[in-house]
Design a protein around this motif. Structure first.
Motif, PDB file in Angstrom:
ATOM      1  N   ILE A  66       8.807 -16.395   5.689  1.00 18.87           N
ATOM      2  CA  ILE A  66       8.765 -14.992   5.246  1.00 18.87           C
ATOM      3  C   ILE A  66       9.207 -14.878   3.791  1.00 18.87           C
ATOM      4  N   THR A  67      10.345 -15.491   3.450  1.00 14.79           N
ATOM      5  CA  THR A  67      10.905 -15.295   2.110  1.00 14.79           C
ATOM      6  C   THR A  67      10.239 -16.135   1.033  1.00 14.79           C
ATOM      7  N   ALA A  68       9.632 -17.247   1.391  1.00 14.83           N
ATOM      8  CA  ALA A  68       9.009 -18.100   0.377  1.00 14.83           C
ATOM      9  C   ALA A  68       7.493 -17.932   0.324  1.00 14.83           C
ATOM     10  N   ALA A  84       3.589  -9.927  -0.772  1.00 21.52           N
ATOM     11  CA  ALA A  84       3.794  -8.480  -0.721  1.00 21.52           C
ATOM     12  C   ALA A  84       4.246  -7.951  -2.077  1.00 21.52           C
ATOM     13  N   GLN A  85       5.073  -8.713  -2.770  1.00 15.47           N
ATOM     14  CA  GLN A  85       5.511  -8.289  -4.098  1.00 15.47           C
ATOM     15  C   GLN A  85       4.343  -8.278  -5.074  1.00 15.47           C
ATOM     16  N   GLY A  86       3.442  -9.243  -4.961  1.00 11.99           N
ATOM     17  CA  GLY A  86       2.243  -9.248  -5.802  1.00 11.99           C
ATOM     18  C   GLY A  86       1.374  -8.026  -5.558  1.00 11.99           C
ATOM     19  N   VAL A  87       1.229  -7.651  -4.304  1.00  9.69           N
ATOM     20  CA  VAL A  87       0.461  -6.439  -3.970  1.00  9.69           C
ATOM     21  C   VAL A  87       1.149  -5.210  -4.550  1.00  9.69           C
ATOM     22  N   SER A  88       2.466  -5.149  -4.431  1.00  6.27           N
ATOM     23  CA  SER A  88       3.220  -4.027  -4.964  1.00  6.27           C
ATOM     24  C   SER A  88       3.046  -3.914  -6.484  1.00  6.27           C
ATOM     25  N   ALA A 133      14.534  -9.081  -4.239  1.00  5.18           N
ATOM     26  CA  ALA A 133      15.812  -9.582  -3.739  1.00  5.18           C
ATOM     27  C   ALA A 133      15.619 -10.535  -2.560  1.00  5.18           C
ATOM     28  N   TRP A 134      14.503 -10.424  -1.851  1.00  4.27           N
ATOM     29  CA  TRP A 134      14.257 -11.236  -0.662  1.00  4.27           C
ATOM     30  C   TRP A 134      13.235 -12.334  -0.871  1.00  4.27           C
ATOM     31  N   GLN A 135      12.745 -12.524  -2.067  1.00  2.00           N
ATOM     32  CA  GLN A 135      11.758 -13.586  -2.241  1.00  2.00           C
ATOM     33  C   GLN A 135      12.408 -14.798  -2.899  1.00  2.00           C
ATOM     34  N   TYR A 136      12.094 -15.977  -2.365  1.00  2.25           N
ATOM     35  CA  TYR A 136      12.715 -17.217  -2.822  1.00  2.25           C
ATOM     36  C   TYR A 136      11.708 -18.212  -3.368  1.00  2.25           C
TER      37      TYR A 136
END
Length: 96
Positions: free
Chosen positions: A50-52, A58-62, A88-91
């Motif tokens: 999920i985080t990696a 999802a951040q790219g879509v945002s 904050a949640w992506q690694y």
């Protein structure tokens, strides 16, 4: 030291993927074969994927929406907050 055992013919490199690591974690849970290991290591493997993988997507879509879609001020503020939470949640940087 590790290369010396191979007579310096090849580098001591091993390539992994996010899904490969998750599979290795689940293989360890299967090897230990207790319910608590399945729950704990399954949770760890899920968080890794999920985080990696999923959160950076999802951040790219945002960010795509932020840059290319017409939005109201309220939508931009909401999207900005969502993007901060996702960052904050992506690694991905940690994994790379």
């Amino acid at each position: 030291p590790v290369e010396s055992g191979k007579q310096f013919q090849e580098e001591a490199k091993i390539y992994y993927s996010v899904f490969g690591l998750a599979k290795m974690i689940m293989d360890e849970a299967r090897y230990l074969s207790t319910a608590s290991d399945f729950v704990g290591l399954g949770t760890l493997a899920s968080l890794l994927v999920i985080t990696a993988f999923l959160v950076p997507l999802a951040q790219g879509v945002s960010l795509f929406v932020q840059w290319f879609m017409p939005t109201t001020k309220k939508q931009r503020e909401t999207n900005l907050i969502a993007n901060e939470i996702l960052s904050a949640w992506q690694y991905m940087e940690v994994y790379i």
